[in-house]
Structures are given as structure tokens and as C-alpha cells.
Scaffold this motif. Sequence first.
Motif, PDB file in Angstrom:
ATOM      1  N   SER A 145      -7.637 -13.656   1.754  1.00  0.00           N
ATOM      2  CA  SER A 145      -6.978 -12.519   2.974  1.00  0.00           C
ATOM      3  C   SER A 145      -5.653 -11.981   2.494  1.00  0.00           C
ATOM      4  O   SER A 145      -5.571 -10.549   2.268  1.00  0.00           O
ATOM      5  CB  SER A 145      -7.153 -13.166   4.228  1.00  0.00           C
ATOM      6  N   MET A 146      -4.886 -12.838   2.256  1.00  0.00           N
ATOM      7  CA  MET A 146      -3.668 -12.168   1.694  1.00  0.00           C
ATOM      8  C   MET A 146      -3.544 -11.476   0.678  1.00  0.00           C
ATOM      9  O   MET A 146      -2.796 -10.769   0.270  1.00  0.00           O
ATOM     10  CB  MET A 146      -2.505 -13.607   1.816  1.00  0.00           C
ATOM     11  N   TYR A 147      -4.352 -12.221  -0.588  1.00  0.00           N
ATOM     12  CA  TYR A 147      -4.447 -11.407  -1.783  1.00  0.00           C
ATOM     13  C   TYR A 147      -4.875 -10.178  -1.632  1.00  0.00           C
ATOM     14  O   TYR A 147      -4.308  -9.182  -2.420  1.00  0.00           O
ATOM     15  CB  TYR A 147      -5.222 -12.339  -2.832  1.00  0.00           C
ATOM     16  N   PHE A 148      -5.744  -9.675  -0.923  1.00  0.00           N
ATOM     17  CA  PHE A 148      -6.504  -8.594  -0.929  1.00  0.00           C
ATOM     18  C   PHE A 148      -5.710  -7.430  -0.191  1.00  0.00           C
ATOM     19  O   PHE A 148      -5.595  -6.205  -0.424  1.00  0.00           O
ATOM     20  CB  PHE A 148      -8.065  -8.561  -0.451  1.00  0.00           C
ATOM     21  N   VAL A 149      -5.038  -8.107   1.004  1.00  0.00           N
ATOM     22  CA  VAL A 149      -4.180  -7.075   1.651  1.00  0.00           C
ATOM     23  C   VAL A 149      -2.916  -6.908   1.010  1.00  0.00           C
ATOM     24  O   VAL A 149      -2.664  -5.627   0.777  1.00  0.00           O
ATOM     25  CB  VAL A 149      -3.510  -8.098   2.926  1.00  0.00           C
ATOM     26  N   ASP A 150      -2.481  -7.657   0.122  1.00  0.00           N
ATOM     27  CA  ASP A 150      -1.457  -7.410  -0.546  1.00  0.00           C
ATOM     28  C   ASP A 150      -1.742  -6.487  -1.918  1.00  0.00           C
ATOM     29  O   ASP A 150      -1.039  -5.546  -1.987  1.00  0.00           O
ATOM     30  CB  ASP A 150      -0.816  -8.699  -1.559  1.00  0.00           C
ATOM     31  N   ALA A 151      -3.165  -6.552  -2.298  1.00  0.00           N
ATOM     32  CA  ALA A 151      -3.433  -5.460  -3.404  1.00  0.00           C
ATOM     33  C   ALA A 151      -3.782  -4.231  -2.842  1.00  0.00           C
ATOM     34  O   ALA A 151      -3.615  -3.216  -3.554  1.00  0.00           O
ATOM     35  CB  ALA A 151      -4.706  -6.000  -4.057  1.00  0.00           C
ATOM     36  N   SER A 152      -4.233  -4.141  -1.410  1.00  0.00           N
ATOM     37  CA  SER A 152      -4.114  -2.918  -0.642  1.00  0.00           C
ATOM     38  C   SER A 152      -3.039  -2.108  -0.206  1.00  0.00           C
ATOM     39  O   SER A 152      -3.123  -0.966   0.150  1.00  0.00           O
ATOM     40  CB  SER A 152      -5.344  -3.073   0.502  1.00  0.00           C
ATOM     41  N   SER A 153      -2.090  -2.682  -0.391  1.00  0.00           N
ATOM     42  CA  SER A 153      -0.790  -2.441   0.172  1.00  0.00           C
ATOM     43  C   SER A 153       0.338  -1.509  -0.884  1.00  0.00           C
ATOM     44  O   SER A 153       0.255  -2.188  -2.011  1.00  0.00           O
ATOM     45  CB  SER A 153       0.149  -3.351   1.048  1.00  0.00           C
TER      46      SER A 153
ATOM     47  N   LEU B 109       6.567  -7.314   6.298  1.00  0.00           N
ATOM     48  CA  LEU B 109       6.256  -8.657   5.905  1.00  0.00           C
ATOM     49  C   LEU B 109       5.431  -9.006   7.188  1.00  0.00           C
ATOM     50  O   LEU B 109       4.217  -9.721   7.119  1.00  0.00           O
ATOM     51  CB  LEU B 109       7.204  -9.612   5.925  1.00  0.00           C
ATOM     52  N   PHE B 110       5.832  -8.917   8.346  1.00  0.00           N
ATOM     53  CA  PHE B 110       5.274  -9.279   9.293  1.00  0.00           C
ATOM     54  C   PHE B 110       3.884  -8.718   9.732  1.00  0.00           C
ATOM     55  O   PHE B 110       2.945  -9.501   9.940  1.00  0.00           O
ATOM     56  CB  PHE B 110       6.027  -8.941  10.623  1.00  0.00           C
ATOM     57  N   ALA B 111       3.815  -7.541   9.510  1.00  0.00           N
ATOM     58  CA  ALA B 111       2.449  -6.693   9.499  1.00  0.00           C
ATOM     59  C   ALA B 111       1.495  -7.262   8.519  1.00  0.00           C
ATOM     60  O   ALA B 111       0.363  -7.309   8.677  1.00  0.00           O
ATOM     61  CB  ALA B 111       2.705  -5.158   9.486  1.00  0.00           C
ATOM     62  N   PHE B 112       2.122  -7.456   7.475  1.00  0.00           N
ATOM     63  CA  PHE B 112       1.348  -8.065   6.198  1.00  0.00           C
ATOM     64  C   PHE B 112       0.624  -9.407   6.571  1.00  0.00           C
ATOM     65  O   PHE B 112      -0.513  -9.725   6.460  1.00  0.00           O
ATOM     66  CB  PHE B 112       2.151  -8.368   4.936  1.00  0.00           C
ATOM     67  N   LEU B 113       1.634 -10.292   7.275  1.00  0.00           N
ATOM     68  CA  LEU B 113       1.124 -11.682   7.712  1.00  0.00           C
ATOM     69  C   LEU B 113      -0.030 -11.473   8.587  1.00  0.00           C
ATOM     70  O   LEU B 113      -1.048 -12.237   8.724  1.00  0.00           O
ATOM     71  CB  LEU B 113       2.094 -12.719   8.004  1.00  0.00           C
ATOM     72  N   THR B 114       0.101 -10.396   9.678  1.00  0.00           N
ATOM     73  CA  THR B 114      -0.506 -10.559  10.887  1.00  0.00           C
ATOM     74  C   THR B 114      -1.815 -10.090  10.501  1.00  0.00           C
ATOM     75  O   THR B 114      -2.806 -10.648  10.833  1.00  0.00           O
ATOM     76  CB  THR B 114      -0.042  -9.772  11.763  1.00  0.00           C
TER      77      THR B 114
ATOM     78  N   ILE C 297     -17.096 -11.159   0.588  1.00  0.00           N
ATOM     79  CA  ILE C 297     -17.413  -9.740   0.600  1.00  0.00           C
ATOM     80  C   ILE C 297     -16.863  -9.055   1.638  1.00  0.00           C
ATOM     81  O   ILE C 297     -16.674  -8.117   1.543  1.00  0.00           O
ATOM     82  CB  ILE C 297     -19.005  -9.903   0.870  1.00  0.00           C
ATOM     83  N   LEU C 298     -16.620  -9.824   2.960  1.00  0.00           N
ATOM     84  CA  LEU C 298     -16.195  -9.217   4.182  1.00  0.00           C
ATOM     85  C   LEU C 298     -14.845  -8.669   4.033  1.00  0.00           C
ATOM     86  O   LEU C 298     -14.223  -7.731   4.632  1.00  0.00           O
ATOM     87  CB  LEU C 298     -16.395 -10.229   5.377  1.00  0.00           C
ATOM     88  N   ILE C 299     -13.835  -9.641   3.359  1.00  0.00           N
ATOM     89  CA  ILE C 299     -12.491  -9.173   3.329  1.00  0.00           C
ATOM     90  C   ILE C 299     -12.323  -7.557   2.324  1.00  0.00           C
ATOM     91  O   ILE C 299     -11.537  -6.938   3.257  1.00  0.00           O
ATOM     92  CB  ILE C 299     -11.631 -10.137   2.384  1.00  0.00           C
ATOM     93  N   PRO C 300     -12.794  -7.780   1.243  1.00  0.00           N
ATOM     94  CA  PRO C 300     -12.697  -6.218   0.534  1.00  0.00           C
ATOM     95  C   PRO C 300     -13.296  -4.948   1.424  1.00  0.00           C
ATOM     96  O   PRO C 300     -12.773  -3.966   1.509  1.00  0.00           O
ATOM     97  CB  PRO C 300     -13.000  -6.288  -0.848  1.00  0.00           C
ATOM     98  N   LEU C 301     -14.658  -5.436   2.070  1.00  0.00           N
ATOM     99  CA  LEU C 301     -15.414  -4.615   2.720  1.00  0.00           C
ATOM    100  C   LEU C 301     -14.605  -4.190   3.882  1.00  0.00           C
ATOM    101  O   LEU C 301     -14.533  -3.000   4.372  1.00  0.00           O
ATOM    102  CB  LEU C 301     -16.573  -5.219   3.058  1.00  0.00           C
ATOM    103  N   PHE C 302     -13.934  -4.903   4.577  1.00  0.00           N
ATOM    104  CA  PHE C 302     -12.952  -4.580   5.965  1.00  0.00           C
ATOM    105  C   PHE C 302     -11.823  -4.014   5.651  1.00  0.00           C
ATOM    106  O   PHE C 302     -11.635  -2.686   6.307  1.00  0.00           O
ATOM    107  CB  PHE C 302     -12.642  -6.031   6.475  1.00  0.00           C
ATOM    108  N   LEU C 303     -11.124  -4.056   4.663  1.00  0.00           N
ATOM    109  CA  LEU C 303      -9.950  -3.372   4.206  1.00  0.00           C
ATOM    110  C   LEU C 303     -10.435  -2.017   3.535  1.00  0.00           C
ATOM    111  O   LEU C 303      -9.637  -1.073   3.664  1.00  0.00           O
ATOM    112  CB  LEU C 303      -9.159  -3.949   2.909  1.00  0.00           C
ATOM    113  N   ALA C 304     -11.750  -1.772   3.186  1.00  0.00           N
ATOM    114  CA  ALA C 304     -12.044  -0.610   2.745  1.00  0.00           C
ATOM    115  C   ALA C 304     -12.175   0.452   4.256  1.00  0.00           C
ATOM    116  O   ALA C 304     -12.105   1.755   3.814  1.00  0.00           O
ATOM    117  CB  ALA C 304     -13.452  -0.504   2.040  1.00  0.00           C
ATOM    118  N   PHE C 305     -12.153  -0.009   5.102  1.00  0.00           N
ATOM    119  CA  PHE C 305     -12.422   0.865   6.474  1.00  0.00           C
ATOM    120  C   PHE C 305     -10.817   0.951   6.871  1.00  0.00           C
ATOM    121  O   PHE C 305     -10.620   1.779   8.051  1.00  0.00           O
ATOM    122  CB  PHE C 305     -13.214   0.423   7.046  1.00  0.00           C
ATOM    123  N   ILE C 306      -9.877   0.285   6.331  1.00  0.00           N
ATOM    124  CA  ILE C 306      -8.595   0.531   7.120  1.00  0.00           C
ATOM    125  C   ILE C 306      -7.751   1.537   6.075  1.00  0.00           C
ATOM    126  O   ILE C 306      -7.932   1.595   4.805  1.00  0.00           O
ATOM    127  CB  ILE C 306      -7.732  -0.868   6.679  1.00  0.00           C
ATOM    128  N   PRO C 307      -6.960   2.440   6.725  1.00  0.00           N
ATOM    129  CA  PRO C 307      -6.343   3.508   6.062  1.00  0.00           C
ATOM    130  C   PRO C 307      -5.379   2.899   5.092  1.00  0.00           C
ATOM    131  O   PRO C 307      -5.096   1.776   5.272  1.00  0.00           O
ATOM    132  CB  PRO C 307      -5.647   4.201   7.079  1.00  0.00           C
TER     133      PRO C 307
END
Length: 350
Positions: A21-29, A302-307, A285-295
Motif C-alpha cells: 500500500s505504501m509502496y504504490f501510494v509513494d509511486a503514484s505521488s 507525509l501525513f496524507a501519504f500515511l493516511t 490487484i486492488l491497490i494499483p486498481l484503487f489508485l488508478a481512480f484517484i487523481p
Amino acid sequence: MLYSIQALRAIAASAVALRHSMYFVDASSTAAFPVSNYISGLGSAGVHIFFVVSGFIMMWTNQDGSSNWRSFLRKRFSRIYPSYWLIAALSIPAALYLGAQLPDTAEKWFGAFFLLPEGASSLIFVGWTLAYEVYFYLLFALALALGLPAFYRVLWLTVFFVASIFVGVFLLPPSLGFMGLPKLATSVLLLEFAAGAWIGWMATRGFKVTTGGASAMILIAVAGFGLSLWLGYKQYPSVILWGIPSILLVIGCVSLEARGVGQRFFQWLSPLGDSSYALYLIHAILIPLFLAFIPQLDHLGLFAFLTLSFVIFLINIFISHLYFLYVERRLVRMSNQLLAEKTRARRRSQ
């Protein structure tokens, strides 16, 4: 059922899912969180806990030497493949939507379908660990087919793994390859299955560490995982940095439960242990798919990243548990019944 083992399965799967979760959020930011991403890498240690737990479970659930290897394989097949095939099938349209690469050779498609070393990660990227599980199950089934008593079963597996590693290090030509099997069959990670099997064998004989000793083992294991962050877990063999703490953690937790300590905590986590396999597969599957729908995640603090990472992690736990309750259990039951009926029909025809 050992609640401590179920709790460890929950912890292991959750650690892996939170790490990704943290890896893919970091990669998407557009922002970078190298320190948080490095710390979250410790979640990969969950794989090592899984391997030790798998070795334990195989011995715990097949304690005597009269276990039927056919029944064993049927149950393992039903536990692993039907759910994997369903989620792998769902990953194909997800990959097409995300623009991810699908297997590009027939060999990789074949490996992905049967969880062979070559291609096991082609559809679900954590599939490489399942290839290790399948390999261990096949060797364990062979030990059962040979009629080996419990002690000699573990001894044979240990000797075989050590000999395989020796061959891989000193005798196997680097160019030799068949579906990635030589690399898997000579991996030191197999020793973690053997270690878990020895712990399982000792547990079936009533061996348990004192409450103080078990608590100390758990603390040392936690400290060992933490120490790997300081040493740099990418610079040293993971089988040492994470394998040894995983072994101590399993011994400590099983011993505490055997002495009636920590029961409430283990029972509280146990339901998530039931759905740990579903979480392990679905989150990939769900993590990258979920992030694909987030702008686009611009100016993410950092706080938003962790949340966001933790929210995605919790969503995966929730969906995985629902999947386990309403899909996976039925798939396992139906597969077991179908294979058992085919076995009975074949016997009647003979």
C-alpha cells in the motif's frame, strides 16, 4: 486450530499488504517518501513468517505417518488453486485497464496458471512465493507417499533442501534452467520451511518453551526485525535477517498459546488469519486498481501519504475478508467435494 498460528498468518499477510500500500501510494505521488518507503519495506518480512508457518502447519496437521498423500494433495490443491485461478482471471482485465504487462510467452502463461517458478509472478506479482509453497507441498507429499514417520519426514526434507542448496552453489551450471525450477529448488529460503516443520514436529511432541523464554523469543524476534532496518536489509541475506526472527517468533507464539498465555490476542486476530490468503492475493490487484481512480497525487504531505496508505490497506482487509467468507470457503469446499467424488468414482470403477 492453533490461534497463535492464525494470528501469525494475519500479521504476515497484513505486513505484506501494508508494505505494498505504501509502496504504490509513494509511486503514484509526485512527492517522494524514501524514509517511509524504506521502513515499510520491512513488511516483506511477512513472506518469511509465512514460509516458517507453512512448514509448521504441514507437520501439525499431518502428525502421524499414516497420512494419505493423495488426500493431502487434494486438500492443498483445493486450498491454493481455485481461489488463485479466480483472482488471477480477474487480474487480466485489471492489467489491461492499467496498461500493465501480461505474460508474453506461452511458458509464462503456463507458469502463471500452475504457479511454476517461471511465470508465477506474471499475473499476480506476489505469486513467486506461492511457487515456493507448491514446491514444498509436492516434496511433503512425496515424504508421505514414502510412508516416512514424522521425524524422518522432517529429516528427509531438511537433508534434501541442504543437498539441493549445495548442488546449486557448487555444482549447478549457471546457464541451466527449466521453467525457473533450478533457481527455486536451490534457494536457501527453503530452509525456512524446514525450520517450521521442525518446530511443528516438536510441538506435536508437547515441546514448549517456558513463558519467560517464549516472551523473550518474541522480543528478540521483534528486535531482530528492527535491527534489519539499521543494518540495511537490502545488503544482507534475508534468510538470516528475517528468517531467524521469524523462527523465534513462531516458537514464542506457539509456546505462549500452549501455556495459555495471550489467548485473547491470538483469538482476536484469528479471523484475519482465516482470510490471510485472500488478502495476500487480492491486495496485489486492488491497490494499483484503487489508485488508478484517484487523481494525480500532487503535493502529498507525509501525513496524507500515511493516511491514504493505511485507508487503502484497511479497504483491502475488509474486501478480502468478505471474499473469504462468501467466495473462498465455498470454492475450497466445492473443490474438495468434486475431487473426493472423482477419487471415489475411480475406485469404484477399479
